[in-house]
Design a protein around this motif. Structure first.
Motif, short mmCIF file in Angstrom:
data_model
loop_
_atom_site.label_atom_id
_atom_site.label_comp_id
_atom_site.label_asym_id
_atom_site.label_seq_id
_atom_site.Cartn_x
_atom_site.Cartn_y
_atom_site.Cartn_z
N TYR A 37 -2.57 -5.81 6.89
CA TYR A 37 -3.02 -5.37 5.57
C TYR A 37 -3.48 -3.92 5.60
O TYR A 37 -3.06 -3.09 4.77
CB TYR A 37 -4.16 -6.27 5.10
N ALA A 38 -4.33 -3.60 6.58
CA ALA A 38 -4.86 -2.24 6.68
C ALA A 38 -3.77 -1.23 7.05
O ALA A 38 -3.83 -0.08 6.62
CB ALA A 38 -5.99 -2.20 7.71
N ALA A 39 -2.78 -1.68 7.82
CA ALA A 39 -1.71 -0.77 8.25
C ALA A 39 -0.74 -0.47 7.12
O ALA A 39 -0.22 0.65 7.00
CB ALA A 39 -0.96 -1.38 9.43
N VAL A 40 -0.48 -1.45 6.26
CA VAL A 40 0.50 -1.29 5.19
C VAL A 40 -0.09 -0.61 3.96
O VAL A 40 0.57 0.16 3.27
CB VAL A 40 1.10 -2.67 4.81
N TYR A 41 -1.36 -0.88 3.68
CA TYR A 41 -1.97 -0.42 2.43
C TYR A 41 -1.84 1.09 2.17
O TYR A 41 -1.52 1.49 1.03
CB TYR A 41 -3.44 -0.83 2.38
N PRO A 42 -2.07 1.97 3.17
CA PRO A 42 -1.98 3.41 2.87
C PRO A 42 -0.62 3.85 2.37
O PRO A 42 -0.51 4.91 1.72
CB PRO A 42 -2.31 4.06 4.22
N PHE A 43 0.42 3.07 2.63
CA PHE A 43 1.77 3.48 2.26
C PHE A 43 2.31 2.73 1.04
O PHE A 43 3.41 3.01 0.56
CB PHE A 43 2.72 3.26 3.44
N THR A 44 1.55 1.74 0.57
CA THR A 44 2.03 0.95 -0.56
C THR A 44 0.92 0.79 -1.60
O THR A 44 0.40 1.75 -2.08
CB THR A 44 2.51 -0.44 -0.07
#
Length: 219
Positions: A37-44
């Motif tokens: 979740y934390a890894a994907v959120y900045p890009f989506t």
């Protein structure tokens, strides 16, 4: 024979505790969805990150089924991640994905603290249930003190998580929250298990002099 029995208990008890928590796979099931979740959120966005987290949890559940393992821990993980994802998506605030975990840590910290304060340490009941001894430890002052200290220890560990992560939540620092949750997840939990084992090991139950079956000692 007595020595052999003691060796068996020392050998078997730690795996039993890990089994109750789902083993290493179970621990991974509770941490990796948050990492995703934390890894994907900045890009989506919040919704996409929530979907990815739920997908990771579902993959773990499927892996357990493929390996013919009990799906209990995987299902609980899916439900937990699904609820966190729902809260985040419904509110539109990405940091709310971590809100259920924060509330859970607050509840655990309070329960362990209160149980130790009234001399009904929760660690004693958990260990007694796992090794089949029941509540005999309550009549043994040294072990009661050991379980009380261990319960205060766990209250402190859950409180430490809250103290570090709550300011990040208030600040809306989603990525930092994911890092903190991961760093304070498995390592802190493993430290708690180790320190609890050392505290309890010092005050193992002494065998009774009466013949017949005896309750297993606590490690």
């Amino acid at each position: 024979m007595a020595a052999a029995d003691a060796d068996d208990i020392r050998h078997d008890e730690p795996p039993s505790m890990m089994e109750a928590l789902g083993g290493p796979l179970g621990i991974a099931e509770t941490s990796l969805p948050a990492v995703a979740y934390a890894a994907v959120y900045p890009f989506t966005d919040t919704n996409t990150a929530a979907i990815v987290a739920v997908a990771v949890a579902v993959v773990f559940g499927a892996a357990r089924l493929v390996r013919r393992q009990t799906p209990r821990h995987a299902l609980s993980g899916i439900v937990g991640v699904g609820f966190a994802a729902f809260v985040a998506a419904r509110s539109g605030k990405a940091e709310n994905f971590f809100l259920p975990g924060l509330l859970l840590n607050a509840a655990y910290a309070a329960v362990f603290f209160v149980s130790a304060s009234i001399r009904r340490p929760l660690v004693g009941y958990i260990v007694g249930q796992l090794d089949g001894e029941g509540t005999a430890w309550r009549e043994d002052p040294p072990r009661l003190r050991a379980f009380t200290r261990a319960s205060f220890l766990w209250s402190g560990l859950f409180g430490l998580r809250l103290a570090v992560q709550l300011p990040l939540y208030v600040a809306g620092a989603v990525v930092a929250l994911g890092v903190a949750r991961t760093a304070m997840g498995i390592p802190l939990f493993a430290l708690g298990l180790y320190l609890t084992y050392r505290l309890v090991q010092r005050h193992r139950a002494t065998p009774t002099a009466q013949p017949g079956p005896q309750a297993p000692s606590i490690e």
